[in-house]
Design a protein around this motif. Sequence first.
Motif, short mmCIF file in Angstrom:
data_model
loop_
_atom_site.label_atom_id
_atom_site.label_comp_id
_atom_site.label_asym_id
_atom_site.label_seq_id
_atom_site.Cartn_x
_atom_site.Cartn_y
_atom_site.Cartn_z
N VAL A 28 0.81 -1.21 0.00
CA VAL A 28 0.00 0.00 0.00
C VAL A 28 0.85 1.27 0.00
N LEU A 29 2.14 1.12 0.33
CA LEU A 29 3.04 2.28 0.33
C LEU A 29 4.48 1.81 0.23
N ARG A 30 5.28 2.48 -0.61
CA ARG A 30 6.72 2.21 -0.72
C ARG A 30 7.47 3.25 0.10
N HIS A 31 8.53 2.79 0.78
CA HIS A 31 9.38 3.70 1.56
C HIS A 31 10.77 3.76 0.95
N GLN A 32 11.35 4.93 0.89
CA GLN A 32 12.74 5.15 0.50
C GLN A 32 13.14 4.36 -0.75
N ASN A 33 12.39 4.57 -1.81
CA ASN A 33 12.72 3.93 -3.11
C ASN A 33 12.76 2.41 -3.06
N GLY A 34 11.90 1.81 -2.25
CA GLY A 34 11.83 0.35 -2.19
C GLY A 34 12.65 -0.30 -1.10
N LYS A 35 13.18 0.47 -0.16
CA LYS A 35 13.91 -0.12 0.96
C LYS A 35 12.96 -0.74 1.97
N TYR A 37 8.35 -1.30 2.87
CA TYR A 37 6.97 -1.25 2.37
C TYR A 37 5.97 -1.32 3.51
N GLU A 38 4.82 -0.72 3.30
CA GLU A 38 3.65 -0.97 4.11
C GLU A 38 2.85 -2.00 3.32
N VAL A 39 2.57 -3.14 3.94
CA VAL A 39 1.89 -4.22 3.24
C VAL A 39 0.63 -4.60 4.01
N GLY A 40 -0.48 -4.68 3.28
CA GLY A 40 -1.74 -5.08 3.88
C GLY A 40 -2.00 -6.56 3.62
N PHE A 41 -2.46 -7.25 4.65
CA PHE A 41 -2.80 -8.67 4.55
C PHE A 41 -4.27 -8.85 4.89
N VAL A 42 -4.97 -9.64 4.09
CA VAL A 42 -6.40 -9.91 4.31
C VAL A 42 -6.65 -11.41 4.20
N THR A 43 -7.78 -11.85 4.77
CA THR A 43 -8.19 -13.24 4.64
C THR A 43 -8.83 -13.44 3.28
N SER A 53 4.64 -2.66 8.48
CA SER A 53 5.83 -2.06 7.87
C SER A 53 6.90 -3.14 7.77
N LEU A 54 7.42 -3.35 6.56
CA LEU A 54 8.38 -4.42 6.33
C LEU A 54 9.61 -3.91 5.59
N HIS A 55 10.75 -4.56 5.84
CA HIS A 55 11.97 -4.29 5.08
C HIS A 55 11.86 -5.04 3.75
N SER A 56 12.59 -4.59 2.76
CA SER A 56 12.52 -5.20 1.43
C SER A 56 12.89 -6.68 1.44
N ILE A 57 13.73 -7.12 2.38
CA ILE A 57 14.12 -8.54 2.43
C ILE A 57 13.01 -9.42 3.00
N GLN A 58 11.97 -8.82 3.56
CA GLN A 58 10.88 -9.60 4.15
C GLN A 58 9.77 -9.93 3.16
N VAL A 59 9.87 -9.43 1.94
CA VAL A 59 8.87 -9.73 0.91
C VAL A 59 9.56 -9.98 -0.42
N ARG A 60 8.85 -10.69 -1.28
CA ARG A 60 9.33 -10.87 -2.65
C ARG A 60 8.13 -10.74 -3.58
N PRO A 61 8.39 -10.33 -4.81
CA PRO A 61 7.28 -10.20 -5.76
C PRO A 61 6.73 -11.57 -6.14
N ILE A 62 5.49 -11.58 -6.53
CA ILE A 62 4.89 -12.81 -7.06
C ILE A 62 5.25 -12.88 -8.53
N GLY A 63 5.80 -13.99 -8.94
CA GLY A 63 6.18 -14.14 -10.33
C GLY A 63 5.96 -15.57 -10.81
#
Length: 65
Positions: A28-35, A37-43, A53-63
Motif C-alpha cells: 500500500v506504500l513504498r518507503h525510500q525507493n523500495g527499501k 513497504y507498508e503491506v496489507g494482509f487480508v483473509t 511495515s516491512l523491510h525489502s528482504i521480508q517480501v518478494r514479488p509474485i512471479g
Amino acid sequence: MIQELDRVILTSDIPEYRLEEGDIGTVVLRHQNGKGYEVGFVTLDAESVAIVSLHSIQVRPIGRR
C-alpha cells in the motif's frame, strides 16, 4: 522492482501479527525507493488481518516459476 498495489509474498514469519512465510499481501506504500513497504494482509473473505511495515528482504514479488 516492487511497486505500490503489487501483490507480494512474505519471506519470513511475523508471529506478533500471526503472519507466516508464504502469506500474500498487497503493497500500500513504498518507503525510500523500495527499501521498505507498508503491506496489507487480508483473509480470503476480505477481512483485514494487518497492515505491517516491512523491510525489502521480508517480501518478494509474485512471479511465474
